[in-house]
Design an enzyme around this catalytic site. Structure first.
Site, PDB file in Angstrom:
ATOM      1  N   ASP A 164       0.854  -1.195   0.000  1.00 53.86           N
ATOM      2  CA  ASP A 164       0.000   0.000   0.000  1.00 53.86           C
ATOM      3  C   ASP A 164       0.884   1.237   0.000  1.00 53.86           C
ATOM      4  OD1 ASP A 164      -2.005   1.825   0.244  1.00 53.86           O
ATOM      5  OD2 ASP A 164      -2.597   1.281   2.270  1.00 53.86           O
TER       6      ASP A 164
ATOM      7  N   ASP B 279       1.272  -4.766   4.083  1.00 50.54           N
ATOM      8  CA  ASP B 279       0.212  -5.272   4.960  1.00 50.54           C
ATOM      9  C   ASP B 279       0.255  -6.797   4.946  1.00 50.54           C
ATOM     10  OD1 ASP B 279      -1.992  -5.840   6.432  1.00 50.54           O
ATOM     11  OD2 ASP B 279      -3.416  -4.694   5.220  1.00 50.54           O
TER      12      ASP B 279
ATOM     13  N   LYS C 139      -1.458   6.048  25.136  1.00 50.36           N
ATOM     14  CA  LYS C 139      -2.566   6.627  25.895  1.00 50.36           C
ATOM     15  C   LYS C 139      -3.037   7.855  25.137  1.00 50.36           C
ATOM     16  CE  LYS C 139      -4.160   8.009  30.448  1.00 50.36           C
ATOM     17  NZ  LYS C 139      -5.022   9.055  29.914  1.00 50.36           N
TER      18      LYS C 139
END
Length: 654
Positions: A139, A227, A370
């Protein structure tokens, strides 16, 4: 509606609206699509045979919105072979292509894109799915050409050749290239995925400037993303020779390696592919071999595979025998169970992390970023989307952009139900999550990108996966193909371990911190569990607004907010927040606080008279996020800065 019949392979197929233009840019009609699939069938069918087919349909043509379809729709001809995947609560029946007649019927229903997994029905049993090939999807990121992808494909070819495997390139018809490798003997899908990942990782390490093997879109600038996850059993890839639902009828077209060695490589239209096939035959002839026919459900021997609990036996790591308790019946019922098809899922709440150091954790833990946003469970039931905060508040109306979940999780008018866990974030110009921008995005003109970072799946199409270990849930989440190409939705990659490396990586990237998750942990709904731990890169705190002081020289402006934390008899005073606001935010805050004005001070502490004498007190019900340097000796915030209102929380959540 015009109707006609076509006899193909002994099947009479009803065709309608053959003059319907499906590709306006080229004038390509449904008639042309039917003709293409008839003429290419001998080459295409062997590469799809014995594999369930997921379709992407454009009934209104490629300029209209498409939809994914997994389940075989009602009214499908009884001669279409079908393959049933049986879950604990439902069965999903897929079509299987065996002949040109099947392709013509798919063209009739405007199924332009045909996606298949790499595993084959005839090689699999009720516990393991096996494949005789692998695929690597190249990709191109921004600034990368198809020729650049071809160069990487040639490197992959060399690696496969060294391993004794024959390889075949296919230009995808969209952006990149698929490279297939024929395996010497069938292997489990998980093994094929491991091999593909090793190839991708090795190339990324050898060419870090031009190749990446990570899912993060931020890593793809001027790089080719390999991928490797397409080999996961639950994922699918566009079948060779399938059309694309793009502006032109491009095709996933087999190519020769000589073509990839020359510059100027381009995608091919269906008419070009037909001409090449007539002259050169099937360039993928060595990839697939004939497979036994698949029985339809109308005769004995219907192909049924029980996937049960999504690779329940998959993990070789130690797993705890205890599982998460069912959703708490006493949880707030803000998202009402009335008329909900999945009432047993309403009580689910986000699992929470403890504030514990992570530096000494072992290999039994994994690390995620986070994110600085609104935590939410995304419930998609019957195509309807609900966004539920950690406290049970309904956030759906605050984020109308996220109704796209309902579009992507509907298959042929029948819903694919899911409950996903993620963080709603705003990405600023620097590519970082920005909570202040998220909280005030409707009042600020700054450019931003709204996104959902998904990091867990609790329920999927009839299976309650929250009882599974985290590493199994993570694999299921990574295998989902519903979100391909949708910029609103992202599954951020894990941070590299050990913990010190994860912390350093998060800090270098400007992230809020790190979440460590025990690989064997089940999902503890609504509970703060030591199996998830968080470590922040800076201090922030969620506070409750208890009052405000006017700005200098103007009683109609807010100068600072008086904030605190809930205590037994009221609010414990933490100090004043007077920076970090925009003018628009201050105006909006004043409008929101005016109706909440009260005469009594809500704080239990003694507040300096100059501060208290000029303060306007408000009912303490609005939660806000504040960043600060550290604590003063009197227990107040040192250098606090405003970040935004927490619409997803209530004072009782702090």
């Amino acid at each position: 509606m015009t109707r006609s019949h076509l006899d193909v392979d002994g099947r009479r197929i009803v065709l309608t609206n053959l003059e319907k233009v499906l590709y306006p840019e080229t004038g390509t009609r449904k008639f042309d699509v039917v003709d293409y699939y008839i003429r290419i069938a001998d080459a295409m069918v062997p590469h799809m045979a014995s594999r369930p087919v997921t379709r992407k349909r454009w009934p209104g043509g490629v300029e209209s919105a498409p939809f994914f379809e997994k389940t075989l729709p009602a009214g499908a001809p009884d001669w279409v072979a079908r393959f049933t995947i049986e879950h604990s609560e439902r069965r999903t029946v897929y079509p299987v292509v065996r002949s040109a007649a099947d392709l013509v019927w798919l063209a009739q229903v405007a199924a332009l894109e045909l996606h298949v997994p790499q595993w084959r029905i005839d090689l699999s049993d009720d516990e393991e799915r096996r494949t005789d090939r692998i695929v690597l999807d190249l990709d191109p990121g921004p600034g990368v050409t198809l020729d650049d992808c071809a160069a990487v494909a040639l490197d992959i070819r060399a690696m496969l050749t060294d391993a004794g495997l024959e390889s075949f390139p296919v230009t995808s018809g969209s952006k990149g290239i698929h490279v297939y490798g024929r395996l010497a003997s069938p292997v489990r899908s998980e093994s094929a995925r491991t091999v593909a990942r090793q190839i991708a990782t090795a190339l990324a390490q050898a060419h870090p400037r031009t190749v990446t093997a990570t899912m993060a879109k931020a890593e793809r600038e001027r790089r080719v993303f390999i991928d490797w996850s397409q080999n996961t059993a639950a994922k699918t890839t566009l079948a060779p020779y399938s059309l694309r639902g793009r502006e032109r009828p491009w095709v996933a077209a087999p190519r020769s390696w000589d073509e990839l060695s020359e510059s100027g490589l381009a995608h091919l239209l269906c008419t070009e592919v037909l001409d090449r096939y007539e002259n050169d035959g099937d360039l993928l002839a060595g990839l697939s071999e004939a497979s036994p026919p698949v029985q339809t459900t109308t005769v004995p021997g219907d192909a049924v595979v029980d996937l049960g609990e999504y690779r329940k036996k998959r993990s070789s790591r130690s797993r705890r025998e205890s599982v998460a308790p069912p959703p708490r019946e006493s949880a707030p019922a803000r998202d009402s169970e009335v008329d909900d098809p999945l009432p047993g899922l309403v009580g689910l709440r986000p699992m929470l992390a403890t504030d514990d150091p992570i530096e000494s954790l072992t290999d039994d833990w994994a690390y995620e970023g986070k994110w600085d946003g609104f935590r939410a469970l995304i419930r998609v039931v019957g195509g309807r989307v609900r966004l539920i905060s950690r406290s049970g508040n309904d956030l759906t109306g605050d984020f109308p952009e996220l109704s796209v979940f309902g579009d992507l999780l509907v298959s042929g008018g029948r819903p694919v139900d899911a409950v996903l866990d993620g963080e709603i974030v705003a990405i600023n110009d620097a590519g970082l999550t920005d909570f202040s921008l998220l909280a005030s995005r409707r009042r600020r003109a700054e450019p931003h990108e709204l996104r959902v970072h998904l990091f867990d799946v609790l329920y999927l199409d009839g299976v309650r996966v929250w009882e599974q270990p985290w590493e199994v849930r993570r694999e299921i989440l990574e295998s989902l193909d519903y979100f391909d190409g949708e910029p609103l939705i992202d599954v951020p990659p894990l941070l590299p371990g050990p913990a010190e490396t994860a912390i350093r990586t998060a800090r270098d990237r400007g992230w809020e911190g790190v979440i460590a998750k025990r690989r064997a942990s089940s999902y503890a709904s609504g509970r703060r569990s030591p199996d998830w731990r968080k470590q922040k890169n800076w201090n922030d705190i969620e506070v409750v607004i208890g009052g405000y002081r006017p700005g200098r020289g103007s009683e109609s402006k807010i100068g600072s907010l008086l904030v605190g934390l809930p205590a037994e008899r009221g609010l414990r005073y933490l100090g004043r927040v007077g920076t970090g606001f925009s003018d628009a935010e201050l105006d909006a805050l004043l409008e929101e606080l005016r109706p909440l004005r009260i005469s009594m001070c809500p704080f239990i502490d003694d507040i300096d008279k100059p501060v208290a004498g000029s303060a306007t007190w408000v009912l303490p019900k609005i939660v806000a996020d504040v960043q600060f340097m550290d604590w003063t000796s009197t227990g107040h915030l040192r250098h606090p800065s405003w970040r935004g209102i927490r619409r997803d929380k209530l004072p009782g959540d702090l």
